[in-house]
Scaffold this active site. Structure first.
Site, PDB file in Angstrom:
ATOM      1  N   TYR A 154       3.237  -8.651  -3.586  1.00 31.04           N
ATOM      2  CA  TYR A 154       2.186  -7.545  -3.126  1.00 31.04           C
ATOM      3  C   TYR A 154       2.546  -6.696  -2.475  1.00 31.04           C
ATOM      4  CZ  TYR A 154      -2.625  -7.931  -2.109  1.00 31.04           C
ATOM      5  OH  TYR A 154      -4.254  -7.711  -2.895  1.00 31.04           O
ATOM      6  N   LYS A 161      -4.316  -4.780   3.402  1.00 32.25           N
ATOM      7  CA  LYS A 161      -4.934  -5.582   3.746  1.00 32.25           C
ATOM      8  C   LYS A 161      -4.685  -6.255   4.869  1.00 32.25           C
ATOM      9  CE  LYS A 161      -7.435  -6.044  -0.664  1.00 32.25           C
ATOM     10  NZ  LYS A 161      -8.454  -5.899  -0.449  1.00 32.25           N
TER      11      LYS A 161
END
Length: 255
Positions: A154, A161
């Site tokens: 990720y 995020k």
């Protein structure tokens, strides 16, 4: 008109296919009495085709959340279809390939900056663009993926995020006096277009389907969409700066 969102006017971003969380939000919102306006970026004709699959065809407004001119013009474009907004859904995220799939140490700043602009800063940008249309009781809801941990593959999207989650808290702080809430829904992994663009995303899929206490469906966007609807409704009038996990309970487990 009846339903959880009866009479609400919503702006929903991020509808790309009918497998997106945003599409499920728009569909359920209409079924629960809301008027929905969509935004699209790039291939608007694609978004317009998807919009026709909703219970009621929804208008589509072009919006690049990194374009200051388009953001400034958003209120006038929305007013062509609705006289105001009660809620905004931010379902936007993008990172160049160099920022994903194990490229954390090598991704250049230019690519990281793109990821942060589109995926993090745009949450504030969108909220401020919509602010002239909103009044006390309004709600801004975004989508995140639990950023309290470092996830394999990720990489910089995880950093983006984390920034999004912090930005939501600061938005809650600064918009609270205006009576506007800011909350996020942290969904588990779903087989959306965004997920398919992440190399090695199947690592998430295996972990969730095997370990989530409530079980987890990789193709059911409705649980996350329902959480968004609840936060857009009047049933959480004193909740802001919150992150609601919709992940089968995976986030509550130890490593």
């Amino acid at each position: 008109m009846s339903g959880l969102l009866a009479g609400k006017r919503l702006l929903v971003t991020g509808v790309i296919t009918d497998a997106s969380i945003a599409f499920s939000v728009a569909k359920l919102a209409q079924e629960n009495g809301a008027q929905v306006v969509l935004t699209g970026y790039g291939r608007l004709s694609l978004v317009e085709r998807i919009a026709k699959r909703l219970p009621q065809p929804a208008p589509v407004i072009e919006l690049d959340v990194t374009n200051a001119e388009q953001l400034a013009g958003l209120p006038d474009k929305v007013r062509e279809y609705a006289d105001g907004l009660d809620g905004v859904v931010h379902s936007i995220g993008f990172a160049p390939q160099s920022c994903l799939g194990g490229g954390f140490l090598d991704a250049p700043w230019e690519d990281v900056a793109t990821a942060l602009h589109v995926s993090t800063y745009s949450y504030k940008s969108l909220a401020m663009a919509a602010l002239p249309l909103m009044s006390p009781g309004g709600s801004v809801v975004g989508l995140t993926f639990d950023a309290t941990k470092a996830w394999p593959v990720y990489d910089w999207m995880g950093v983006a995020k984390a920034g999004l989650e912090s930005a939501s808290r600061y938005l809650a702080l600064h918009l609270g006096p205006k009576g506007i809430r800011s909350n996020l829904v942290a969904a588990g992994p779903l087989r959306t277009i965004a997920a398919k663009s992440i190399p090695g995303f199947d690592q998430f899929e295996t972990a969730w389907t095997e370990r989530a206490p409530l079980g987890w469906s990789l193709t059911d966007q409705e649980p996350a969409a329902r959480a968004c609807l609840a936060l857009l409704s009047d049933w959480f009038p004193a909740t802001t700066g919150e992150i609601v996990h919709v992940d089968g309970g995976y986030h509550a487990l130890g490593a």
